[in-house]
Design an enzyme around this catalytic site. Structure first.
Site, PDB file in Angstrom:
ATOM      1  N   ASP A  46      29.705  43.276  24.316  1.00  0.00           N
ATOM      2  CA  ASP A  46      29.264  42.433  23.204  1.00  0.00           C
ATOM      3  C   ASP A  46      28.077  43.077  22.503  1.00  0.00           C
ATOM      4  O   ASP A  46      27.021  43.279  23.097  1.00  0.00           O
ATOM      5  CB  ASP A  46      28.870  41.047  23.732  1.00  0.00           C
ATOM      6  CG  ASP A  46      28.410  40.116  22.617  1.00  0.00           C
ATOM      7  OD1 ASP A  46      29.227  39.287  22.182  1.00  0.00           O
ATOM      8  OD2 ASP A  46      27.241  40.226  22.188  1.00  0.00           O
ATOM      9  N   LYS A  76      29.125  41.340  15.440  1.00  0.00           N
ATOM     10  CA  LYS A  76      28.753  40.148  14.685  1.00  0.00           C
ATOM     11  C   LYS A  76      28.217  40.500  13.302  1.00  0.00           C
ATOM     12  O   LYS A  76      27.622  41.567  13.114  1.00  0.00           O
ATOM     13  CB  LYS A  76      27.692  39.343  15.453  1.00  0.00           C
ATOM     14  CG  LYS A  76      28.046  39.078  16.910  1.00  0.00           C
ATOM     15  CD  LYS A  76      26.941  38.346  17.638  1.00  0.00           C
ATOM     16  CE  LYS A  76      27.156  38.361  19.134  1.00  0.00           C
ATOM     17  NZ  LYS A  76      26.776  39.643  19.763  1.00  0.00           N
ATOM     18  N   HIS A 107      26.978  35.583  13.045  1.00  0.00           N
ATOM     19  CA  HIS A 107      25.936  35.591  14.068  1.00  0.00           C
ATOM     20  C   HIS A 107      25.122  34.291  14.106  1.00  0.00           C
ATOM     21  O   HIS A 107      24.815  33.782  15.191  1.00  0.00           O
ATOM     22  CB  HIS A 107      25.013  36.783  13.837  1.00  0.00           C
ATOM     23  CG  HIS A 107      24.345  37.275  15.076  1.00  0.00           C
ATOM     24  ND1 HIS A 107      23.962  38.580  15.252  1.00  0.00           N
ATOM     25  CD2 HIS A 107      23.984  36.635  16.216  1.00  0.00           C
ATOM     26  CE1 HIS A 107      23.397  38.720  16.440  1.00  0.00           C
ATOM     27  NE2 HIS A 107      23.388  37.564  17.048  1.00  0.00           N
ATOM     28  N   LYS A 229      23.106  41.037  30.661  1.00  0.00           N
ATOM     29  CA  LYS A 229      22.659  42.385  30.312  1.00  0.00           C
ATOM     30  C   LYS A 229      21.854  42.960  31.465  1.00  0.00           C
ATOM     31  O   LYS A 229      21.112  42.239  32.134  1.00  0.00           O
ATOM     32  CB  LYS A 229      21.794  42.301  29.051  1.00  0.00           C
ATOM     33  CG  LYS A 229      21.076  43.577  28.668  1.00  0.00           C
ATOM     34  CD  LYS A 229      20.058  43.281  27.591  1.00  0.00           C
ATOM     35  CE  LYS A 229      18.692  43.719  28.023  1.00  0.00           C
ATOM     36  NZ  LYS A 229      17.639  43.411  27.073  1.00  0.00           N
TER      37      LYS A 229
END
Length: 276
Positions: A46, A76, A107, A229
């Site tokens: 992503d 995005k 977004h 992440k």
């Protein structure tokens, strides 16, 4: 490696429920970090134009040798480009070095601009041209979703919103799912803040797991897509291993009880940064 569960979106596209996010990953480090994530076993990446690291993501994909059809790539639309969404999308494709993305999101709604429904109509054309296998939104509140549905013909496949144990946005998540829109959590660990919750640490100790694994297992158990992440291969692998942890109803309920309104990101009702 744990088998990553998949969800089927409202148009039949399959998405890995556990992905890898690159928010705040420096552009110069992105290729290395994404290569490590792909090596660890992630197949869902992503990114976003606003992160300025799409090129690094694309370079990592190219270097990996993994067949494109085995990967799920999300990017995005920047807030300041809602009025030029087609050009912005083409720029993202070029930066990524891809012919298509698997998911393209608006977004933020930025209601003060009054452009997000116009942008959604452009995304519908991108989807119709098969340049995105699915389209969706991010940070859209209930009223924003209603406006998109009234203005367009395609129901968003995903609403990517801030969700973690202390900020669950339950009503918004329920509204999204009632419309057939999958919920995807960004900041799924509360940017680390929720890892210290006593409920989470107790469950981790009971199950010989890390607190992050417990929270990610909670996301999976509740049907939410999550994109944690990490910059270290060991932590990447630990997070993926959350897919092997099953939480019972009592454990899920105990984490649900941590809700206290602790938002860590912006408020979509007022957020108006251009991201340019």
């Amino acid at each position: 490696m744990s088998q990553i569960p998949h969800l089927t979106l409202n148009n039949g596209v399959s998405i890995p429920q556990l992905g890898f996010g690159v928010f705040q990953v420096p552009p110069e480090e992105t290729q290395r970090i994404v290569e490590d994530a792909l090596e660890a076993g992630y197949r869902h990446i992503d990114t976003a134009a606003a992160y300025r690291n799409e090129a690094g993501v694309g370079a990592a994909i190219a270097a990996s040798g993994i067949p494109r059809e085995e990967l799920f790539v999300t990017t995005k639309l920047r807030n300041g480009e809602q009025g030029s969404a087609h050009e912005a999308f083409q720029n993202s494709l070029k930066a990524l070095g891809l012919d298509y993305v698997d998911l393209y999101l608006i977004h933020w709604p930025v209601p003060a601009q009054g452009l997000y429904t116009e942008a959604w109509q452009v995304l519908e054309k991108i989807y119709g041209n098969k340049e995105a296998r699915a389209i969706g939104v991010s940070n859209f509140l209930e009223g924003h979703l209603d406006s998109v549905l009234a203005a367009g013909d395609v129901v968003p496949a995903v609403n990517q919103i801030e969700v973690h144990p202390t900020f669950q946005q339950t009503a918004l998540a329920e509204k999204s799912r009632s419309l057939g829109i999958a919920v995807e959590a960004y900041s799924p660990l509360g940017q680390g803040a929720d890892l210290q919750a006593s409920t989470v640490t107790a469950l981790a100790e009971e199950r010989n797991a890390t607190p992050a694994q417990i929270i990610l297992a909670w996301h999976l158990a509740t049907g939410t897509i999550a994109i944690p992440k990490s910059s270290t291969p060991e932590r990447m692998q630990e997070n993926l291993a959350a897919a092997s942890i099953t939480l019972d109803e009592a454990a899920v309920a105990s984490i649900n009880a941590l809700e206290d309104g602790s938002r860590v990101g912006g408020d979509p009702a007022t957020a108006a940064h251009s991201q340019l």
